[in-house]
Design an enzyme around this catalytic site. Sequence first.
Site, PDB file in Angstrom:
ATOM      1  N   LYS A 151       0.114   4.246  -0.284  1.00 15.55           N
ATOM      2  CA  LYS A 151      -0.557   5.423   0.300  1.00 15.55           C
ATOM      3  C   LYS A 151      -0.392   6.632  -0.630  1.00 15.55           C
ATOM      4  CE  LYS A 151       0.393   3.561   4.833  1.00 15.55           C
ATOM      5  NZ  LYS A 151       0.240   3.738   6.254  1.00 15.55           N
ATOM      6  N   ASN A 195       0.865  -1.184   0.000  1.00 10.55           N
ATOM      7  CA  ASN A 195       0.000   0.000   0.000  1.00 10.55           C
ATOM      8  C   ASN A 195       0.901   1.233   0.000  1.00 10.55           C
ATOM      9  OD1 ASN A 195      -1.797   2.068   0.537  1.00 10.55           O
ATOM     10  ND2 ASN A 195      -2.146   1.475   2.673  1.00 10.55           N
ATOM     11  N   SER A 213       3.759  -2.113  10.367  1.00 14.14           N
ATOM     12  CA  SER A 213       5.214  -2.091  10.513  1.00 14.14           C
ATOM     13  C   SER A 213       5.890  -3.402  10.101  1.00 14.14           C
ATOM     14  CB  SER A 213       5.605  -1.709  11.947  1.00 14.14           C
ATOM     15  OG  SER A 213       5.118  -0.409  12.262  1.00 14.14           O
ATOM     16  N   GLY A 250       2.694   2.230  10.748  1.00  7.84           N
ATOM     17  CA  GLY A 250       3.627   3.341  10.553  1.00  7.84           C
ATOM     18  C   GLY A 250       4.357   3.754  11.813  1.00  7.84           C
ATOM     19  N   GLU A 266      -5.083  -5.001  10.848  1.00  4.56           N
ATOM     20  CA  GLU A 266      -4.079  -3.953  11.032  1.00  4.56           C
ATOM     21  C   GLU A 266      -4.344  -3.201  12.336  1.00  4.56           C
ATOM     22  OE1 GLU A 266      -2.155  -2.818   7.067  1.00  4.56           O
ATOM     23  OE2 GLU A 266      -3.847  -1.487   7.376  1.00  4.56           O
ATOM     24  N   HIS A 299      -9.376   1.074   5.168  1.00  2.00           N
ATOM     25  CA  HIS A 299      -8.076   1.283   5.830  1.00  2.00           C
ATOM     26  C   HIS A 299      -8.279   2.245   7.006  1.00  2.00           C
ATOM     27  CE1 HIS A 299      -3.948   2.532   6.537  1.00  2.00           C
ATOM     28  NE2 HIS A 299      -3.573   1.440   5.883  1.00  2.00           N
ATOM     29  N   GLU A 356      -6.696   4.677   8.004  1.00  2.00           N
ATOM     30  CA  GLU A 356      -6.520   6.101   7.667  1.00  2.00           C
ATOM     31  C   GLU A 356      -7.782   6.655   7.011  1.00  2.00           C
ATOM     32  OE1 GLU A 356      -2.865   5.611   5.520  1.00  2.00           O
ATOM     33  OE2 GLU A 356      -1.854   5.093   7.389  1.00  2.00           O
TER      34      GLU A 356
HETATM   35  C1  PEP Z   1      -0.595   0.205   6.119  1.00  2.00           C
HETATM   36  O1  PEP Z   1      -0.621   1.344   5.751  1.00  2.00           O
HETATM   37  O2  PEP Z   1      -1.517  -0.560   5.795  1.00  2.00           O
HETATM   38  C2  PEP Z   1       0.533  -0.236   6.933  1.00  2.00           C
HETATM   39  C3  PEP Z   1       0.477  -1.417   7.489  1.00  2.00           C
HETATM   40  O3  PEP Z   1       1.577   0.641   7.073  1.00  2.00           O
HETATM   41  P1  PEP Z   1       3.047   0.312   7.677  1.00  2.00           P
HETATM   42  O4  PEP Z   1       3.501  -0.986   7.056  1.00  2.00           O
HETATM   43  O5  PEP Z   1       3.888   1.472   7.271  1.00  2.00           O
HETATM   44  O6  PEP Z   1       2.885   0.176   9.150  1.00  2.00           O
END
Ligand code: PEP
Length: 254
Positions: free
Chosen positions: A11, A9, A210, A170, A164, A94, A96
Amino acid sequence: MRTTIIAGNWKMNTTVSEAMALVKAMRNKLEAINGVEKVLCPPFVSLTAVRELILNSSLKLGAQNMHFEEKGAYTGEVSPLMLAGLCQYVVLGHSERRQYFGESDEIVNKKVQAALKVGLKPIICVGEKLEEREKGLMEEVITRQVKGALASVPSLERVVVAYEPIWAIGTGRAATGEQANDTISIIRHEMGRLYGAAQADMVPIQYGGSVTGANVAEFLCQKEIDGALVGGASLKADEFIAIVEQTAAVKGKK
Ligand code: PEP
């Protein structure tokens, strides 16, 4: 046997030319790795360019969001029909999107239904906040999100889920493999309650938060975890390749 899926992803990162450079840097090495479904989710504006670059390869394309209506007066939005001709996957719900764009379980559900209707595979994101986990509300939040996203969805065919935990996205603070596996068991159990174990057992469930080349094996060796949704690390060609390589190696031993 469930499909193992690693999705990147990106983003709101990369211009079209940066997106093309990133694909070119990964494409051949990713293509050489077998047994893992590799999905790239660039920004909308780069979907066409990335699609051209991965045509005739095993790499798949995903969008990061979409509107639930097929067309109409929704300035600035992208519809399921527009994506259906371009990609195979779409990330929905997601955290976000939920946090910054007010997406409720009802909106996510409309999007899931719309995606399935046009043949897209939705990657449905669910996850709890840190304070919810600390208050012992994780299970309640997760089951509400799963049930909400799947309301009126007739079957789990083509559905993918990504667990998640918001506190792991992040932040560099990933869940442990065991924590992720336990929560994913709850997700699968809830889907089994709604659709029966046979269907629930077929749904690929990813972990996201992460994930890096250094920790992906810890997740993928768990019984219930079928892949990863990768944010930050998917923007670095070598790191994303390492994640897919590690995944293929673990899967070979599973
Ligand atoms: C994500 O945006 O779905 C995500 C898991 O981000 P990151 O891997 O940067 O934590």
